[in-house]
Write an enzyme that holds these catalytic residues in place. Structure first.
Site, PDB file in Angstrom:
ATOM      1  N   GLY A  25     -35.011   0.418  93.430  1.00  0.00           N
ATOM      2  CA  GLY A  25     -35.166   1.861  93.263  1.00  0.00           C
ATOM      3  C   GLY A  25     -34.170   2.680  94.053  1.00  0.00           C
ATOM      4  CB  THR A  84     -22.791 -12.250  89.249  1.00  0.00           C
ATOM      5  OG1 THR A  84     -21.391 -12.515  89.291  1.00  0.00           O
ATOM      6  CG2 THR A  84     -23.491 -13.320  88.426  1.00  0.00           C
ATOM      7  CB  SER A  95     -38.342  -0.733  92.651  1.00  0.00           C
ATOM      8  OG  SER A  95     -37.881  -1.742  93.504  1.00  0.00           O
ATOM      9  N   GLY A  96     -38.909  -3.520  90.816  1.00  0.00           N
ATOM     10  CA  GLY A  96     -39.788  -4.613  90.429  1.00  0.00           C
ATOM     11  C   GLY A  96     -40.874  -4.946  91.428  1.00  0.00           C
ATOM     12  CG  HIS A  97     -40.512  -4.391  95.821  1.00  0.00           C
ATOM     13  ND1 HIS A  97     -41.210  -4.005  96.946  1.00  0.00           N
ATOM     14  CD2 HIS A  97     -39.532  -3.476  95.674  1.00  0.00           C
ATOM     15  CE1 HIS A  97     -40.673  -2.907  97.440  1.00  0.00           C
ATOM     16  NE2 HIS A  97     -39.652  -2.557  96.686  1.00  0.00           N
ATOM     17  CD  GLN A 110     -45.115   3.811  95.498  1.00  0.00           C
ATOM     18  OE1 GLN A 110     -46.205   3.362  95.156  1.00  0.00           O
ATOM     19  NE2 GLN A 110     -44.389   3.251  96.445  1.00  0.00           N
ATOM     20  CG  ASN A 131     -43.406   7.451  98.716  1.00  0.00           C
ATOM     21  OD1 ASN A 131     -43.034   8.533  98.271  1.00  0.00           O
ATOM     22  ND2 ASN A 131     -43.074   7.037  99.925  1.00  0.00           N
ATOM     23  CB  CYS A 150     -38.756   3.489 103.010  1.00  0.00           C
ATOM     24  SG  CYS A 150     -39.063   2.350 101.650  1.00  0.00           S
TER      25      CYS A 150
END
Length: 409
Positions: free
Chosen positions: A75, A259, A221-223, A201, A173, A349
């Site tokens: 993110g 990559t 964001s994946g996590h 979020q 968040n 964060c």
């Protein structure tokens, strides 16, 4: 022997455990199917096919087309890319004489705020819209800001939109408030300004459809929804383009060099499909348990106030947030950890920063005796009634101890 005092993880807004299904889907691309998607031999082609499939699957969960989704490292990168890209796009289109503005809100994630502050140092004018006491950006405030900037441009004889971008998060968040992004985006578009939403979020926790929101760009964001760390995405609506942030190779259709993280993309897509299945039903159940927890904590200990919007329809289902009078928030989190609860004060964060959360301050909670005592409990959608009962015991007890210790300092 079964643990009599289980540890309760209530910090899912910071990160979530990886879904076993996502891990299983990732494993071949961490082991035998290790190819670089940019190659032309069969090992590379297999990786490229997996990447294309992951992009299409993730895009479907957002109501987007596959070619509108670009994988990033998360993110924060997506947010930095869209802000810097929108500024560069504006300058390319309207020249150096047109004043460059960004409009965002006072409660954004630091990925937005710190990038905006860096752009200010580079000559970009940034407006930070205030919020009301529940954390909502007011549509009238955005309209007035854009109208004033339009009038200023006309007075200067500048034929350009009033801003390069409006960026307002979909859900906060820290306090869980959901913004009326569709209405805000419509106002921005009426003034010819593109609109971005940080949906980190929100995605995987509430229904998110880019067409219904009417946004030009969206970060995720994946996590945050049981996918892996180190993978995210930026949605860019077809017809809306920005320059690359990372240059070098031709990956991501020439838009992001480097990559590709094939295993991460596969894990993100798998976790997102899993998170969005039966989302409404799971969210309703989670919100009911969250509301029960809030009620029990507030009833159990005096001088504790919930923060954010109390309406379940305008709040993330898993976030319970409070301010506690005469309590040091960091001390409270330490005590909760010792008592078997993972929680947060402010956002993960912002760890290492001193002073009250910028979100709490923006809500109008100015008294430091309240503002320093923020607490966030963010629940997973598999939380049980037994978990809620344990949290309802441990959290008030920790608040009482933190208050007593704070009074002794």
């Amino acid at each position: 022997m079964e643990d009599a005092t289980p540890y309760l993880y209530a910090d899912n807004a910071a990160t979530t455990p990886l879904s076993p299904r996502a891990l299983e889907a990732m494993m071949p691309y961490l082991t035998s199917m290790f190819g670089n998607p940019s190659g032309i031999h069969r090992v590379a082609r297999d990786a490229a096919l997996a990447l294309d499939d992951a992009r299409a699957r993730a895009a479907r969960c957002l109501g987007a087309a596959a070619h509108e989704l670009y994988f990033t490292s998360g993110g924060s990168e997506s947010d930095a890319w869209i802000l810097r890209g929108a500024v560069a796009r504006f300058r390319d289109r309207f020249g150096a004489d047109a004043p460059v503005r960004l409009i965002t809100s006072a409660i954004e994630h630091h990925a937005i705020l710190h990038t905006a502050e860096a752009l200010e140092r580079e000559g970009v004018a940034v407006t930070y819209l205030p919020v009301d006491g529940e954390g909502h950006v007011r549509t009238d405030d955005l309209e007035q800001e854009l109208a004033a900037a339009d009038a200023e441009n006309r007075a200067r004889g500048v034929d350009a939109p009033p801003a390069a971008l409006v960026s307002i998060m979909l859900a906060n968040n820290e306090v869980g408030t959901i913004e009326d992004v569709a209405a805000l985006a419509a106002i921005a578009h009426a003034h010819r300004v593109p609109f971005h939403t940080d949906a980190v979020q929100a995605v995987g926790h509430i229904p998110v459809d880019v067409a219904a929101l009417g946004v030009d760009a969206l970060s995720l964001s994946g996590h945050k929804f049981h996918g892996p760390r180190g993978i995210g995405a930026l949605y860019l609506r077809e017809g809306f383009s920005i320059p690359p942030l990372i240059r070098g190779g031709a990956q991501e259709r020439g838009m992001r060099a480097g990559t590709e993280n094939v295993a991460g993309a596969v894990g993100l897509a798998t976790a997102l499909e899993e998170a969005t299945a039966q989302l409404a039903e799971r969210g309703e159940c989670l919100a009911a348990l969250r509301d029960e927890l809030v009620r029990r904590i507030v009833d159990a200990v005096p001088d504790v106030r919930p923060t954010g919007d109390p309406d379940p329809a305008r709040r993330l289902p898993g976030i319970a947030s409070f301010v506690c009078h005469n309590v040091d928030g960091e001390l409270l989190v330490v005590l909760l950890d010792r008592d078997g609860v993972a929680a947060a004060t402010g956002s993960a964060c912002s760890t290492g920063e001193t002073g009250p959360s910028h979100v709490i301050a923006a809500l109008g909670i100015a008294d430091p005796r309240w503002a320093q005592g923020s607490l966030r409990l963010s629940l997973a959608d598999d939380v049980t009634a037994d978990d809620i009962a344990l949290l309802a015991e441990r959290v008030p007890a920790a608040i009482r101890r933190a208050r007593n210790l704070s009074a002794m300092v």
